[in-house]
Design a protein around this motif. Structure first.
Motif, PDB file in Angstrom:
ATOM      1  N   MET A 190       0.835  -0.990   0.041  1.00 38.30           N
ATOM      2  CA  MET A 190      -0.048  -0.200  -0.081  1.00 38.30           C
ATOM      3  C   MET A 190       0.986   1.735  -0.358  1.00 38.30           C
ATOM      4  O   MET A 190       1.816   1.499   0.383  1.00 38.30           O
ATOM      5  CB  MET A 190      -1.044   0.145   1.037  1.00 38.30           C
ATOM      6  CG  MET A 190      -2.049  -0.579   0.962  1.00 38.30           C
ATOM      7  SD  MET A 190      -2.741  -0.438   2.666  1.00 38.30           S
ATOM      8  CE  MET A 190      -2.696  -2.076   3.816  1.00 38.30           C
ATOM      9  N   PRO A 191       0.748   2.095  -0.262  1.00 37.38           N
ATOM     10  CA  PRO A 191       1.037   3.205  -0.927  1.00 37.38           C
ATOM     11  C   PRO A 191       1.174   4.193   0.606  1.00 37.38           C
ATOM     12  O   PRO A 191       0.054   4.356   0.651  1.00 37.38           O
ATOM     13  CB  PRO A 191       0.664   4.261  -1.788  1.00 37.38           C
ATOM     14  CG  PRO A 191      -0.605   3.539  -2.532  1.00 37.38           C
ATOM     15  CD  PRO A 191      -0.746   1.961  -1.935  1.00 37.38           C
ATOM     16  N   LEU A 192       2.060   5.149   1.056  1.00 39.16           N
ATOM     17  CA  LEU A 192       1.730   5.975   1.796  1.00 39.16           C
ATOM     18  C   LEU A 192       1.345   7.032   1.716  1.00 39.16           C
ATOM     19  O   LEU A 192       2.050   7.535  -0.032  1.00 39.16           O
ATOM     20  CB  LEU A 192       4.218   5.672   2.085  1.00 39.16           C
ATOM     21  CG  LEU A 192       4.013   6.727   3.497  1.00 39.16           C
ATOM     22  CD1 LEU A 192       3.019   6.483   4.887  1.00 39.16           C
ATOM     23  CD2 LEU A 192       5.256   7.097   3.301  1.00 39.16           C
ATOM     24  N   TYR A 193       0.934   7.759   2.412  1.00 36.44           N
ATOM     25  CA  TYR A 193       0.135   8.801   1.660  1.00 36.44           C
ATOM     26  C   TYR A 193       0.392  10.269   3.094  1.00 36.44           C
ATOM     27  O   TYR A 193       0.604   9.899   3.871  1.00 36.44           O
ATOM     28  CB  TYR A 193      -1.697   9.050   1.733  1.00 36.44           C
ATOM     29  CG  TYR A 193      -1.964   8.758   0.333  1.00 36.44           C
ATOM     30  CD1 TYR A 193      -1.814   9.422  -0.865  1.00 36.44           C
ATOM     31  CD2 TYR A 193      -2.272   6.677   0.596  1.00 36.44           C
ATOM     32  CE1 TYR A 193      -1.878   8.068  -2.635  1.00 36.44           C
ATOM     33  CE2 TYR A 193      -2.304   6.539  -0.686  1.00 36.44           C
ATOM     34  CZ  TYR A 193      -2.169   7.174  -1.567  1.00 36.44           C
ATOM     35  OH  TYR A 193      -2.498   6.177  -3.117  1.00 36.44           O
ATOM     36  N   THR A 194       1.024  11.292   2.147  1.00 31.96           N
ATOM     37  CA  THR A 194       1.398  12.312   3.640  1.00 31.96           C
ATOM     38  C   THR A 194      -0.182  13.119   3.194  1.00 31.96           C
ATOM     39  O   THR A 194      -0.164  13.746   2.127  1.00 31.96           O
ATOM     40  CB  THR A 194       2.298  13.334   3.117  1.00 31.96           C
ATOM     41  OG1 THR A 194       3.646  12.292   3.565  1.00 31.96           O
ATOM     42  CG2 THR A 194       3.103  13.976   3.643  1.00 31.96           C
ATOM     43  N   TYR A 195      -0.334  13.914   4.558  1.00 33.64           N
ATOM     44  CA  TYR A 195      -1.770  14.992   4.458  1.00 33.64           C
ATOM     45  C   TYR A 195      -1.549  16.232   4.838  1.00 33.64           C
ATOM     46  O   TYR A 195      -1.321  15.957   6.207  1.00 33.64           O
ATOM     47  CB  TYR A 195      -2.763  14.269   5.519  1.00 33.64           C
ATOM     48  CG  TYR A 195      -3.165  12.962   4.438  1.00 33.64           C
ATOM     49  CD1 TYR A 195      -4.347  13.118   3.400  1.00 33.64           C
ATOM     50  CD2 TYR A 195      -3.005  11.903   4.869  1.00 33.64           C
ATOM     51  CE1 TYR A 195      -4.984  12.455   2.628  1.00 33.64           C
ATOM     52  CE2 TYR A 195      -3.608  10.479   4.272  1.00 33.64           C
ATOM     53  CZ  TYR A 195      -4.483  10.785   3.596  1.00 33.64           C
ATOM     54  OH  TYR A 195      -5.376   9.564   3.356  1.00 33.64           O
ATOM     55  N   ILE A 196      -1.431  17.356   4.006  1.00 32.24           N
ATOM     56  CA  ILE A 196      -0.968  18.536   4.875  1.00 32.24           C
ATOM     57  C   ILE A 196      -2.156  19.211   5.005  1.00 32.24           C
ATOM     58  O   ILE A 196      -3.179  19.384   3.401  1.00 32.24           O
ATOM     59  CB  ILE A 196      -0.091  19.518   3.810  1.00 32.24           C
ATOM     60  CG1 ILE A 196       1.506  18.114   3.397  1.00 32.24           C
ATOM     61  CG2 ILE A 196       0.470  20.803   4.235  1.00 32.24           C
ATOM     62  CD1 ILE A 196       2.309  18.610   1.751  1.00 32.24           C
ATOM     63  N   ALA A 252      -0.025  14.965   8.526  1.00 26.25           N
ATOM     64  CA  ALA A 252      -0.162  13.911   9.373  1.00 26.25           C
ATOM     65  C   ALA A 252       0.508  12.017   7.341  1.00 26.25           C
ATOM     66  O   ALA A 252       0.272  12.799   6.165  1.00 26.25           O
ATOM     67  CB  ALA A 252      -1.756  12.776   9.265  1.00 26.25           C
ATOM     68  N   GLN A 253       0.385  11.089   7.487  1.00 22.60           N
ATOM     69  CA  GLN A 253       0.881  10.124   7.182  1.00 22.60           C
ATOM     70  C   GLN A 253       0.533   9.090   7.544  1.00 22.60           C
ATOM     71  O   GLN A 253       0.269   8.764   8.174  1.00 22.60           O
ATOM     72  CB  GLN A 253       2.072   9.772   7.488  1.00 22.60           C
ATOM     73  CG  GLN A 253       3.450  11.505   6.435  1.00 22.60           C
ATOM     74  CD  GLN A 253       4.749  10.886   6.646  1.00 22.60           C
ATOM     75  OE1 GLN A 253       5.468  10.193   7.694  1.00 22.60           O
ATOM     76  NE2 GLN A 253       5.046  10.997   5.206  1.00 22.60           N
ATOM     77  N   ALA A 254      -0.079   8.828   6.432  1.00 28.53           N
ATOM     78  CA  ALA A 254      -0.768   6.468   6.706  1.00 28.53           C
ATOM     79  C   ALA A 254      -0.808   6.593   5.474  1.00 28.53           C
ATOM     80  O   ALA A 254      -0.310   6.710   4.108  1.00 28.53           O
ATOM     81  CB  ALA A 254      -2.285   7.485   7.341  1.00 28.53           C
ATOM     82  N   LYS A 255      -0.697   4.886   5.313  1.00 35.67           N
ATOM     83  CA  LYS A 255      -0.530   3.935   4.653  1.00 35.67           C
ATOM     84  C   LYS A 255      -1.564   3.355   4.202  1.00 35.67           C
ATOM     85  O   LYS A 255      -2.370   2.994   5.113  1.00 35.67           O
ATOM     86  CB  LYS A 255       0.298   2.441   4.528  1.00 35.67           C
ATOM     87  CG  LYS A 255       2.215   2.773   5.026  1.00 35.67           C
ATOM     88  CD  LYS A 255       2.684   1.716   4.521  1.00 35.67           C
ATOM     89  CE  LYS A 255       4.486   1.986   4.432  1.00 35.67           C
ATOM     90  NZ  LYS A 255       4.687   1.116   3.744  1.00 35.67           N
ATOM     91  N   HIS A 256      -2.748   3.578   2.439  1.00 37.49           N
ATOM     92  CA  HIS A 256      -3.705   2.922   2.048  1.00 37.49           C
ATOM     93  C   HIS A 256      -3.628   2.551   1.086  1.00 37.49           C
ATOM     94  O   HIS A 256      -3.032   2.894   0.301  1.00 37.49           O
ATOM     95  CB  HIS A 256      -4.695   4.396   2.183  1.00 37.49           C
ATOM     96  CG  HIS A 256      -4.956   4.907   3.714  1.00 37.49           C
ATOM     97  ND1 HIS A 256      -5.569   3.907   4.401  1.00 37.49           N
ATOM     98  CD2 HIS A 256      -4.859   5.775   4.498  1.00 37.49           C
ATOM     99  CE1 HIS A 256      -5.520   4.410   6.243  1.00 37.49           C
ATOM    100  NE2 HIS A 256      -5.098   5.775   5.656  1.00 37.49           N
TER     101      HIS A 256
END
Length: 90
Positions: free
Chosen positions: A1-7, A17-21
């Protein structure tokens, strides 16, 4: 699953924040309910509740001239709450 960075930004404050989804769209908890208390100036408990209700509405739009970057804006009592989703890792 990709790692996403949320700004996320609101009233001049920002939080990351960061999370793998499997995708960035359906996992709004990464940038709503999991925000630490006082992470964003002006985001009162009532506005945070409103945010959690509005977070699934509307669409993310691709940011022009950028790869794997999307933006969504949410109106919270006349103020713009903005979230950028960036695919940080494949």
């Amino acid at each position: 699953m990709p790692l996403y960075t949320y700004i996320v930004t609101f009233k001049g404050s920002s939080y990351v924040a960061q999370a793998k989804h499997s995708n960035f769209r359906g996992f709004v908890s990464s940038w709503t309910s999991e925000l630490p208390q006082n992470a964003l100036q002006g985001l009162t408990p009532d506005l945070k509740k409103e945010l959690s209700q509005k977070a699934y509405r509307g669409e993310f739009n691709e940011v022009p001239n950028r790869k794997h970057v999307w933006k969504k804006s949410i109106d919270l009592e006349g103020e713009e709450f903005t979230v950028f989703a960036v695919q940080t890792e494949p």
